[in-house]
Design a protein around this motif. Structure first.
Motif, short mmCIF file in Angstrom:
data_model
loop_
_atom_site.label_atom_id
_atom_site.label_comp_id
_atom_site.label_asym_id
_atom_site.label_seq_id
_atom_site.Cartn_x
_atom_site.Cartn_y
_atom_site.Cartn_z
N LEU A 107 -11.27 9.99 -7.03
CA LEU A 107 -10.29 9.08 -7.82
C LEU A 107 -9.03 9.09 -6.63
O LEU A 107 -8.44 10.07 -6.10
N VAL A 108 -8.54 7.84 -6.18
CA VAL A 108 -7.58 7.57 -5.45
C VAL A 108 -6.47 6.51 -6.11
O VAL A 108 -7.11 5.63 -6.79
N CYS A 109 -5.25 6.95 -6.58
CA CYS A 109 -4.48 6.23 -7.43
C CYS A 109 -3.11 5.96 -6.79
O CYS A 109 -2.74 6.65 -6.10
N GLY A 110 -2.49 5.00 -7.34
CA GLY A 110 -1.24 4.61 -6.93
C GLY A 110 -0.56 3.47 -7.81
O GLY A 110 -1.14 3.28 -8.99
N ASP A 111 0.47 2.74 -7.44
CA ASP A 111 0.91 1.60 -7.93
C ASP A 111 1.04 0.37 -7.01
O ASP A 111 1.19 0.53 -5.75
N THR A 112 1.20 -0.79 -7.42
CA THR A 112 0.95 -1.93 -6.41
C THR A 112 2.16 -1.78 -5.90
O THR A 112 2.44 -2.43 -4.59
N GLN A 113 3.39 -1.38 -6.34
CA GLN A 113 4.59 -1.45 -5.55
C GLN A 113 4.49 -0.67 -4.52
O GLN A 113 5.21 -0.96 -3.19
N THR A 114 4.07 0.70 -4.48
CA THR A 114 3.84 1.34 -3.36
C THR A 114 2.92 0.82 -2.66
O THR A 114 3.11 1.10 -1.04
N ILE A 115 1.75 0.40 -2.81
CA ILE A 115 0.87 -0.19 -1.81
C ILE A 115 1.65 -1.21 -1.24
O ILE A 115 1.31 -1.41 0.06
N ARG A 116 2.36 -2.04 -1.66
CA ARG A 116 3.02 -3.28 -0.97
C ARG A 116 4.17 -2.99 -0.12
O ARG A 116 4.29 -3.31 1.02
N LEU A 139 2.48 -9.75 -9.57
CA LEU A 139 2.66 -10.24 -10.77
C LEU A 139 3.32 -8.99 -11.34
O LEU A 139 3.66 -9.08 -12.65
N GLY A 140 3.91 -8.12 -10.69
CA GLY A 140 4.62 -7.03 -11.31
C GLY A 140 3.81 -5.65 -10.90
O GLY A 140 2.90 -5.55 -10.47
N LYS A 141 4.63 -4.45 -11.23
CA LYS A 141 4.39 -3.28 -10.78
C LYS A 141 3.03 -2.66 -11.83
O LYS A 141 3.34 -2.75 -13.03
N LYS A 142 1.97 -2.48 -11.16
CA LYS A 142 0.76 -1.89 -12.07
C LYS A 142 0.07 -0.66 -11.41
O LYS A 142 0.22 -0.68 -10.33
N TYR A 143 -0.23 0.41 -12.34
CA TYR A 143 -0.72 1.45 -11.83
C TYR A 143 -2.36 0.94 -11.53
O TYR A 143 -2.78 0.19 -12.20
N VAL A 144 -2.77 1.54 -10.19
CA VAL A 144 -4.17 1.22 -9.88
C VAL A 144 -4.85 2.61 -9.49
O VAL A 144 -4.33 3.36 -9.19
N GLU A 145 -6.18 2.39 -9.83
CA GLU A 145 -7.13 3.59 -9.76
C GLU A 145 -8.25 3.07 -9.06
O GLU A 145 -9.02 2.13 -9.52
N PHE A 146 -8.65 3.74 -7.82
CA PHE A 146 -9.91 3.29 -6.97
C PHE A 146 -10.76 4.43 -7.58
O PHE A 146 -10.54 5.73 -7.23
N TRP A 147 -12.00 4.28 -8.02
CA TRP A 147 -13.02 5.17 -8.35
C TRP A 147 -13.99 5.01 -7.47
O TRP A 147 -14.73 3.94 -7.31
N ILE A 148 -14.40 5.90 -6.53
CA ILE A 148 -15.14 5.92 -5.50
C ILE A 148 -16.55 6.68 -5.94
O ILE A 148 -16.39 8.05 -6.14
N HIS A 149 -17.55 6.10 -6.19
CA HIS A 149 -18.64 6.62 -6.41
C HIS A 149 -19.61 7.23 -5.55
O HIS A 149 -19.81 6.45 -4.46
#
Length: 164
Positions: A149-158, A124-134
Motif C-alpha cells: 500500500l502506497v497512499c497519499g492525497d491529490t493535494q500532496t501529489i500535486r 476536482l478536489g482533494k481526494k485520498y488515494v491508495e495505490f495497491w501494488i500486487h
C-alpha cells in the motif's frame, strides 16, 4: 466463591499467552518483513517534476510485481511516457507489464493522472488515494500475497509535482 487456580492452570494460561504472542510475531515476520517496499518519490525530468512510486525488493529472493490498482480512479501507474502505456491506463487497463525484481533491485513507476471529459480528475478536489501494488514471491508464484500500500492525497501529489 470459586476455588483458586492451581499451578497447572496458571502455567497453561501463561503458555497460551506466550503461544499467542509467538503466533503474532510469526505472522508479522511472514507477511510484513519478507516483502518489498513501496514509497512515493519524485524525479526531475527536463525541468518537470515527475511523481513516482518506487518499489524496492528488500527480500533475499526475486519478486514478481503483477499489477497495481488505485480505487478512486484518480491516478494510474505507468512504466514511462510511452503512448501505449498512457492510453492503456486511461482506458482502465494495466498500464505496465508484470516485471521481476531481483534482491535489492528497485523500479519506479510514473504516477499519471486520469482524465474525464478533458479535465484531470485530480483537479476536482482533494481526494485520498491508495495505490495497491500486487505481487508474488519468486519462489511461490501461485501464492497470493498481501498487496503493498502506497497512499497519499491529490493535494500532496500535486505539490510534489509542482502543480500547486
Amino acid at each position: 466463591m470459586g476455588e483458586p487456580l492451581g499451578w497447572p492452570a496458571v502455567i497453561g494460561m501463561v503458555g497460551g499467552v506466550v503461544g499467542l504472542l509467538g503466533g503474532l510475531a510469526s505472522f508479522g515476520d511472514r507477511f510484513y518483513k519478507g516483502r518489498p517496499v513501496g514509497s512515493l518519490t519524485s524525479q526531475n525530468s527536463f525541468g518537470n517534476t515527475l511523481v513516482l512510486v518506487r518499489i524496492k525488493n528488500t527480500t533475499n529472493y526475486d519478486v514478481l510485481i503483477t499489477y497495481a490498482t488505485e480505487r478512486k480512479g484518480v491516478y494510474f501507474l505507468a512504466d514511462g511516457p510511452e503512448v501505449e502505456s498512457i492510453v492503456r491506463g486511461q482506458l482502465g487497463r494495466e498500464a505496465f507489464k508484470p516485471f521481476m525484481l531481483k534482491p535489492s533491485e528497485e523500479k519506479e513507476l510514473r504516477v499519471q493522472a486520469k482524465y474525464k471529459d478533458g479535465v484531470a480528475v485530480e483537479a476536482l478536489g482533494k481526494k485520498y488515494v491508495e495505490f495497491w501494488i500486487h505481487w508474488r514471491r519468486g519462489n511461490a508464484l501461485w501464492l497470493p500475497q498481501i498487496p503493498l500500500l502506497v497512499c497519499g492525497d491529490t493535494q500532496t501529489i500535486r505539490r510534489i509535482a509542482g502543480v500547486e
